[in-house]
Design a protein around this motif. Sequence first.
Motif, mmCIF file in Angstrom:
data_model
loop_
_atom_site.group_PDB
_atom_site.id
_atom_site.type_symbol
_atom_site.label_atom_id
_atom_site.label_comp_id
_atom_site.label_asym_id
_atom_site.label_seq_id
_atom_site.Cartn_x
_atom_site.Cartn_y
_atom_site.Cartn_z
ATOM 1 N N TRP A 3 -13.339 6.727 8.936
ATOM 2 C CA TRP A 3 -13.523 5.311 8.586
ATOM 3 C C TRP A 3 -12.347 4.463 9.052
ATOM 4 C CZ3 TRP A 3 -9.588 4.028 5.412
ATOM 5 C CH2 TRP A 3 -9.044 5.042 4.614
ATOM 6 N N LEU A 18 -12.426 -6.322 1.989
ATOM 7 C CA LEU A 18 -11.181 -6.000 1.280
ATOM 8 C C LEU A 18 -11.429 -5.170 0.027
ATOM 9 C CD1 LEU A 18 -9.145 -9.321 1.462
ATOM 10 C CD2 LEU A 18 -8.817 -7.238 2.783
ATOM 11 N N GLN A 55 -8.797 -9.258 -9.511
ATOM 12 C CA GLN A 55 -7.872 -10.147 -8.813
ATOM 13 C C GLN A 55 -8.450 -11.556 -8.890
ATOM 14 O OE1 GLN A 55 -4.979 -10.250 -7.340
ATOM 15 N NE2 GLN A 55 -4.402 -8.079 -7.533
ATOM 16 N N GLU A 490 -5.351 -13.908 4.234
ATOM 17 C CA GLU A 490 -6.567 -13.948 3.434
ATOM 18 C C GLU A 490 -7.381 -15.208 3.674
ATOM 19 O OE1 GLU A 490 -5.632 -13.589 -0.644
ATOM 20 O OE2 GLU A 490 -4.893 -11.527 -0.492
ATOM 21 N N GLU B 705 -5.010 4.462 -4.911
ATOM 22 C CA GLU B 705 -6.474 4.473 -4.866
ATOM 23 C C GLU B 705 -6.980 3.399 -3.911
ATOM 24 O OE1 GLU B 705 -10.597 3.652 -6.167
ATOM 25 O OE2 GLU B 705 -8.952 2.294 -6.638
ATOM 26 N N VAL B 706 -6.350 2.244 -3.994
ATOM 27 C CA VAL B 706 -6.776 1.166 -3.117
ATOM 28 C C VAL B 706 -6.136 1.291 -1.736
ATOM 29 C CG1 VAL B 706 -6.122 -1.233 -2.700
ATOM 30 C CG2 VAL B 706 -7.573 -0.644 -4.645
ATOM 31 N N ARG B 708 -5.663 3.588 0.080
ATOM 32 C CA ARG B 708 -6.354 4.393 1.049
ATOM 33 C C ARG B 708 -7.359 3.573 1.869
ATOM 34 N NH1 ARG B 708 -8.832 7.618 -2.168
ATOM 35 N NH2 ARG B 708 -7.195 7.880 -3.710
ATOM 36 N N GLY B 709 -7.784 2.419 1.340
ATOM 37 C CA GLY B 709 -8.737 1.599 2.081
ATOM 38 C C GLY B 709 -8.131 1.064 3.378
ATOM 39 N N SER B 710 -7.188 0.202 3.278
ATOM 40 C CA SER B 710 -6.498 -0.327 4.464
ATOM 41 C C SER B 710 -5.307 -1.108 3.963
ATOM 42 C CB SER B 710 -7.423 -1.233 5.267
ATOM 43 O OG SER B 710 -7.555 -2.466 4.581
ATOM 44 N N ARG B 712 -4.646 -4.186 4.484
ATOM 45 C CA ARG B 712 -5.033 -5.509 4.010
ATOM 46 C C ARG B 712 -5.617 -5.416 2.609
ATOM 47 N NH1 ARG B 712 -9.115 -8.191 6.760
ATOM 48 N NH2 ARG B 712 -8.403 -10.084 5.754
ATOM 49 N N GLU B 713 -6.427 -4.367 2.375
ATOM 50 C CA GLU B 713 -6.957 -4.189 1.017
ATOM 51 C C GLU B 713 -5.843 -4.033 0.012
ATOM 52 O OE1 GLU B 713 -9.942 -1.268 0.249
ATOM 53 O OE2 GLU B 713 -11.100 -1.853 2.005
ATOM 54 N N GLU B 715 -2.821 -4.997 0.199
ATOM 55 C CA GLU B 715 -2.133 -6.276 -0.008
ATOM 56 C C GLU B 715 -2.905 -7.165 -0.973
ATOM 57 O OE1 GLU B 715 -1.351 -8.222 3.754
ATOM 58 O OE2 GLU B 715 -0.407 -6.347 4.407
ATOM 59 N N PHE B 716 -4.222 -7.192 -0.757
ATOM 60 C CA PHE B 716 -5.035 -8.054 -1.604
ATOM 61 C C PHE B 716 -4.936 -7.626 -3.060
ATOM 62 C CE2 PHE B 716 -9.011 -9.096 -3.753
ATOM 63 C CZ PHE B 716 -9.066 -10.454 -3.513
ATOM 64 N N TRP B 717 -5.121 -6.349 -3.317
ATOM 65 C CA TRP B 717 -5.196 -5.903 -4.712
ATOM 66 C C TRP B 717 -3.840 -5.845 -5.387
ATOM 67 C CZ3 TRP B 717 -9.515 -6.231 -7.201
ATOM 68 C CH2 TRP B 717 -10.706 -6.204 -6.474
ATOM 69 N N ASN B 718 -2.788 -5.729 -4.591
ATOM 70 C CA ASN B 718 -1.473 -5.717 -5.213
ATOM 71 C C ASN B 718 -0.728 -7.016 -4.960
ATOM 72 O OD1 ASN B 718 -1.992 -3.065 -5.911
ATOM 73 N ND2 ASN B 718 -1.288 -2.376 -3.878
ATOM 74 N N GLY B 719 -1.419 -7.957 -4.377
ATOM 75 C CA GLY B 719 -0.778 -9.167 -3.873
ATOM 76 C C GLY B 719 -0.062 -9.997 -4.924
#
Lengths: 750, 750
Positions: A3, A18, A55, A490, B705-706, B708-710, B712-713, B715-719
Amino acid sequence: MSWLAGYGNLDDQENDNLGIDWVLQYEFSDIDQAQAVSEFRALINDLTEAGLRVQVRHGHGSSLLVCLRVPRDQLGKMIHQSRMKDWLYCLIHTLPEGDENTNAHAETAAEELRSVYHAVTWGKNLGGAGITPNHGKWKNVTASFPLHDQDACSQLLAQWNRKTVLNTEDLDAIRAIFGEKVAFYFAFIQCYSLFLIVPAVLGIIAWLYLGAYSIINGAALCVWCVVFVEYWKIREHDLALRWGVKGVGSLKVNRPQYHWEKEVKDPVTGQMMKVFPGWKQFLRQLLLIPFASIAAVALGSLIVATFASEVFISEVYNGPLKGYLEFVPTILFSLSLPAITSFLTSIATRLTKYENYRTQDLFDLAQTQKTFVMNFITSFLPTILTAYIYVPFGKSIVPHLDLLRRAGLLSAELASHQDFEVDTSRFQQEVIYLSMTAQVVGFGEEIVLPYVKHVLWQKWRDYRDRQFGLTRKRSFSTATDLLLIDVPEEAKFLKRVRSETDAEEYKVEDDILEMCVQFGYLALFGVAWPLVPLGFLLNNWLELRGDFFKLTLECQRPPPIRADSIGPSLLGLDFLAWMGTLSTAAIVHLYRGPMSEVKLWSLLLTVFLAEQAYLALRFVAATALQKIFSDTLRTEEAQRYSVRKSFMEATLAARSGSPGSPGSRVRQRVRFHERVNVYGTSENEQSSENSDGSAPPSTEKPQDEVLRGSDREAEFWNGLSCDAADAGVKMIRALSANKAGDELKWTKEA
Amino acid sequence: MSWLAGYGNLDDQENDNLGIDWVLQYEFSDIDQAQAVSEFRALINDLTEAGLRVQVRHGHGSSLLVCLRVPRDQLGKMIHQSRMKDWLYCLIHTLPEGDENTNAHAETAAEELRSVYHAVTWGKNLGGAGITPNHGKWKNVTASFPLHDQDACSQLLAQWNRKTVLNTEDLDAIRAIFGEKVAFYFAFIQCYSLFLIVPAVLGIIAWLYLGAYSIINGAALCVWCVVFVEYWKIREHDLALRWGVKGVGSLKVNRPQYHWEKEVKDPVTGQMMKVFPGWKQFLRQLLLIPFASIAAVALGSLIVATFASEVFISEVYNGPLKGYLEFVPTILFSLSLPAITSFLTSIATRLTKYENYRTQDLFDLAQTQKTFVMNFITSFLPTILTAYIYVPFGKSIVPHLDLLRRAGLLSAELASHQDFEVDTSRFQQEVIYLSMTAQVVGFGEEIVLPYVKHVLWQKWRDYRDRQFGLTRKRSFSTATDLLLIDVPEEAKFLKRVRSETDAEEYKVEDDILEMCVQFGYLALFGVAWPLVPLGFLLNNWLELRGDFFKLTLECQRPPPIRADSIGPSLLGLDFLAWMGTLSTAAIVHLYRGPMSEVKLWSLLLTVFLAEQAYLALRFVAATALQKIFSDTLRTEEAQRYSVRKSFMEATLAARSGSPGSPGSRVRQRVRFHERVNVYGTSENEQSSENSDGSAPPSTEKPQDEVLRGSDREAEFWNGLSCDAADAGVKMIRALSANKAGDELKWTKEA
């Protein structure tokens, strides 16, 4: 990892979601700040309590976007639980592997999203966050939707552009992205359009050689309608089995608004059931009759008034401004229709709420039924009026419309109504308009106009937000400012999220209803102009793609709800096919020859016979199609059988592995009657070799087997010293000889 | 042992069946001795090969009685196998305990006998003896039946004499003795009779206050018919579930006469299926239409001729012997009817054979359908002729019948036909005759007459046998003589067996059909005389008992076949209810006022509206009854659910007992689309505490957990550095202030 490679290929970062599973919009423009803060805190609290990651970003104007993500472990568990439930309710036939803590993987995006949807909307007792948008406590949560999977959608649309006919795999793809309810709509429009080819071809032939109002074309059309509806029922069943959703209605959870009268424990399953008596619901449903009457009167009188004034202006009135006045009634009608419809819809919604359905499915079904009634009236009544009232009776009715002149309000410029002649082609013109212009206009109204509106609205919103941004700079701390300004990475993505938030909800029922209305036009009035099916066929080719465009680009992604049918519209199709037969017969009878020669009794007889033909045809079509497609319909049975078979084999193997288990020989029996049990239980079970032995078992039998019955029984079964066959042979010889002797005797005596 | 005590109580040894499960009669009067001997040896051989115990006794005349007994071990195994098969086909929901060699006990006598029946009739490949009486190889096996359980029958009859209404337990008892197919008939007649109380009471009221041809009574009758038919469908479903036979048709074995076109392996179950294409069968079924037409023409013309000559003699003819001649047409009709009917039946049977049904059930169903068509014509056509042809048009038709006088063959003694007046009460008289006299006569013909015939026939047989006995004494060895003379202990019993052998087969379809015809009379013509339902009600009270008497004393005990419905008669009921509505409307319209004032268009309109009312009513009745009895209909679902639930619990318990099993975590998935799988598989499954934890899990979540997505992901979730709720609150404050500020700005500018 594959992926990651897939990710690298994406040129446009905008398409990446995202990892956001779900988006809620919280709007606080109508409430004061303190309330908004406390409500919002409660919202976040409920969501996090349900185990969701949250979020927040700001939305357009006074609104916040709450982005949700279900942790993958939790989601896997929910999917597994959902499958277990499917198995319990017989939707699937193999018990999923694993125990309560198993993590399952979704087969499709829709399955995954359905569990997310449940996590967000189900009540806390079921393990969800209990967020019901626009309702009760959460009435300021104005949107609740998953984000579109833009890559999948654009790929699908690209695929479709290369083919004319969708196949079942394409429907599977829609199902995988949007769920079964939406997929059923596309399956329906595709099946209907394919079927339309037959009347379209026949129509061209009829147009060339037979003309309008042909008996042959009318009969063919009626047969086609009936066969199509019956075929669709089978196709629907087949798809429901393919997608594993047959009977899905029974496992749906209760609506939060459902009121039950008592909780009873189900005697069989032991579940607590929240019961609302069926007869009470039925009585409440009977209110549909007064509702339909009110709707019919309200809409009907509006339509009749419009129609009458239009006819008056165009046919009788000859005064000034005629060219403009002709459009006034239609414009007034179009303007007042939304108000009346929304008034009736609000009554319908209250009725449906009062009817108190257990699940959202049933609620939607009942609501759609009522919408159907209203749609039926507004769509078909004008043309019915033209076909059955205006044209046949216009000559005697229209002059009475000339009230104005009689009241002396208008000058004598008006044409004398003695020479008024009804324009008999008006009906056909209306049908041509319906099948051509109206379809194009409808397409524009439904798909193009909203898209333009949506784009313009976004632009206006962006402009407003930029204005805010200018005023904002001075007012807050840098931290808050940072919150209100999108991070550059974003920005593009959030713009898309905001745009989707503003989009309409996709109502698949409306699209299904639109197709039903089209089918209704064809069934009711198609005989008046043979090219109607051709027009519809061309329109539907566009409609199918347009609807997909609307679904993916103009609307929010709908929650992937499961359904096993197109719902109440099926009943509507049945009704329209029936009405269509009567209507076609009547139209052909009325319009074929000079109308003045039509006799009432012959018209009635035609319609009556048409109805009998319809009933017979429907019966034959249903029987025949069920026979022909019996293999398809057998699939479910066969699956069930095969699962049971393998389960039985496994169980038997397990049982024979532990031969000493006490339960393996069951001895309990229900005793119906003393006499039944006469032959006691035989305790010896070692004679299992007998079943394949070819030697006469009567000699091998343990003699005491019979003796246990009674002495007389034993005597009977052991009575003859020789073998049964030999005894019989002896008797045959004796009796045949006897008979011969007897006959001899009789002949001698004679 | 309790059954021994039960045995001692029997005064009459005749009632004991001596452990005989089944009796075959082998007749050899038409074939020569050598053939008879070899056939008989083959018969005994086949029976013993199938593991049955055999005893032979001589029958009446040139026939042998073969008494069969299935050893109890084998029977127990067969019953168990049969239950396993029931489970495989979803008739029962719990897998029976035990392995392949388990001995099960029958719950009812019928279940036991069914396995015996299978042992005798099923082909050798299925483990039976393959005896098909009256067919092919075994066409000299002229009877095949189990013996009556006389104690049970007499007890049941005694019980019934003490009660007016049968309850479900009584039906259960019938089912236990005779099987479901017979029980369904009794359930139907009982349900129908109970329902008849309503129109009977209404009829009395109508008779007292309204008179014949009342609109109210007619409407009530139509409603009643529709409601009854819809209710019976639910009741039938309910009983089928109670008796565990819902969908029993699918497990039936192939008929020996079934021809298949190809053997295919079912893709799902892996069974070999013997397939005959559904569409081919349907095309063959279409031959029903020419058959029905031929039957209608043949029977119809016979009826019309009879009717015409009867009318001619009674109304026109005034010559000599009028009193006797009046009966001639009816007598001729009655004499020729059996020949025509049997001719048509033979065609029907050939057609049904040609249609090639897989199971005996389907074959019987198709045959009954054709019988129904014939019965419909013979039963209803005469009265239809009277009601719709003779009375309305008699005045113009009857004078034309006077051909004889016009041909100059008869003298001028005949009354002038100018003053001929149709007797309008003739229709009502016929209806009264149908509901009163015809029912009594029918009862006599059906029950009393056959009984008398049977008794007299037995006496004649006994006399003949005694004559044989006298001539026999001199002719054979003592051993053979002993075979031909009944042992004194068995004499009485064998007399009963011989009497049962001679008895008719019980055809439950005929009895059901009789009730349908009665329902048809009521639906079609009941409005002509309000006391019709009362007459039927009284008749049915007797009929129910008479039929049971016939079943137990005049007929052979039928094999306990399973069925889940009264079969094609259900369709007949639907048809009659529909016909009845049209007919009632027409009769009321025609006969209510002076017939000469009736207009064709108003009659057609009445009938047309009645049909719409019927369609609407049936829809409403079906919906309402299904709602009201939804609990009953839910039972099956609930049972299935509960079985699955307990099975799941057991399986989960077993799985958790062996946690290390490799199959417990399923990993395979169907990949629809790359994008779906974006969120890789999370390997850590230890976070199972989260589901009930109330602390915000966002802090507890493993941050990777997040990630592993990418990037950018992540960054978004921990932003946002602060909590989501706090961030939101800040934004709310900022935006509300902004809005206020903005509004201020706008107002300032204005």
